[in-house]
Write a protein that holds these residues in place. Sequence first.
Motif, PDB file in Angstrom:
ATOM      1  N   TRP A 162       0.832  -1.201   0.000  1.00 48.34           N
ATOM      2  CA  TRP A 162       0.000   0.000   0.000  1.00 48.34           C
ATOM      3  C   TRP A 162       0.867   1.251   0.000  1.00 48.34           C
ATOM      4  CZ3 TRP A 162      -0.632   4.146   3.296  1.00 48.34           C
ATOM      5  CH2 TRP A 162      -1.768   4.922   3.105  1.00 48.34           C
ATOM      6  N   THR A 163       1.916   1.247   0.832  1.00 49.83           N
ATOM      7  CA  THR A 163       2.813   2.398   0.918  1.00 49.83           C
ATOM      8  C   THR A 163       3.537   2.629  -0.398  1.00 49.83           C
ATOM      9  OG1 THR A 163       3.128   1.983   3.266  1.00 49.83           O
ATOM     10  CG2 THR A 163       4.746   3.387   2.193  1.00 49.83           C
ATOM     11  N   ARG A 164       4.008   1.570  -1.012  1.00 53.07           N
ATOM     12  CA  ARG A 164       4.700   1.712  -2.300  1.00 53.07           C
ATOM     13  C   ARG A 164       3.780   2.281  -3.376  1.00 53.07           C
ATOM     14  NH1 ARG A 164       8.239  -3.776  -2.707  1.00 53.07           N
ATOM     15  NH2 ARG A 164       9.894  -3.090  -1.312  1.00 53.07           N
ATOM     16  N   ARG A 165       2.530   1.861  -3.381  1.00 53.96           N
ATOM     17  CA  ARG A 165       1.596   2.360  -4.388  1.00 53.96           C
ATOM     18  C   ARG A 165       1.305   3.837  -4.199  1.00 53.96           C
ATOM     19  NH1 ARG A 165      -1.210  -2.555  -3.296  1.00 53.96           N
ATOM     20  NH2 ARG A 165      -2.686  -1.401  -2.012  1.00 53.96           N
ATOM     21  N   ARG A 166       1.367   4.316  -2.973  1.00 54.01           N
ATOM     22  CA  ARG A 166       1.006   5.707  -2.687  1.00 54.01           C
ATOM     23  C   ARG A 166       2.200   6.603  -2.376  1.00 54.01           C
ATOM     24  NH1 ARG A 166      -2.718   2.244  -1.952  1.00 54.01           N
ATOM     25  NH2 ARG A 166      -4.916   2.746  -2.152  1.00 54.01           N
ATOM     26  N   LEU A 167       3.408   6.116  -2.625  1.00 50.55           N
ATOM     27  CA  LEU A 167       4.613   6.855  -2.288  1.00 50.55           C
ATOM     28  C   LEU A 167       4.693   8.183  -3.026  1.00 50.55           C
ATOM     29  CD1 LEU A 167       7.219   6.792  -0.671  1.00 50.55           C
ATOM     30  CD2 LEU A 167       8.320   5.682  -2.611  1.00 50.55           C
ATOM     31  N   HIS A 168       4.354   8.202  -4.305  1.00 52.01           N
ATOM     32  CA  HIS A 168       4.423   9.446  -5.088  1.00 52.01           C
ATOM     33  C   HIS A 168       3.482  10.506  -4.507  1.00 52.01           C
ATOM     34  CE1 HIS A 168       4.965  12.079  -8.498  1.00 52.01           C
ATOM     35  NE2 HIS A 168       3.653  12.164  -8.602  1.00 52.01           N
ATOM     36  N   ALA A 169       2.273  10.104  -4.179  1.00 52.24           N
ATOM     37  CA  ALA A 169       1.312  11.054  -3.616  1.00 52.24           C
ATOM     38  C   ALA A 169       1.785  11.574  -2.263  1.00 52.24           C
ATOM     39  CB  ALA A 169      -0.059  10.399  -3.476  1.00 52.24           C
ATOM     40  N   MET A 170       2.357  10.700  -1.433  1.00 51.41           N
ATOM     41  CA  MET A 170       2.832  11.133  -0.122  1.00 51.41           C
ATOM     42  C   MET A 170       4.009  12.096  -0.254  1.00 51.41           C
ATOM     43  SD  MET A 170       2.491   7.831   2.380  1.00 51.41           S
ATOM     44  CE  MET A 170       3.268   6.628   1.318  1.00 51.41           C
ATOM     45  N   SER A 181       2.792  15.522  -1.512  1.00 50.85           N
ATOM     46  CA  SER A 181       2.105  16.243  -0.435  1.00 50.85           C
ATOM     47  C   SER A 181       3.106  16.811   0.560  1.00 50.85           C
ATOM     48  CB  SER A 181       1.136  15.316   0.291  1.00 50.85           C
ATOM     49  OG  SER A 181       0.078  14.964  -0.563  1.00 50.85           O
TER      50      SER A 181
END
Length: 54
Positions: free
Chosen positions: A18-26, A29
């Motif tokens: 989950w973290t890898r999939r959302r790393l760019h967004a995090m 931000s």
Amino acid sequence: MSDPSPRRPGLLKRSVAWTRRRLHAMLSSALRGAAYASGAGIVGLMFWWIQHRL
């Protein structure tokens, strides 16, 4: 005999995925937040400097 149904991955493995999939967004931000904070800090310092110069 048929194979047993596949097991779901563990909580840690799912969390990492989950973290890898959302790393760019995090990261974007966090960068946006740092830019807003530094801009607000610069403006605040400018007004403080102007008040002390008057």
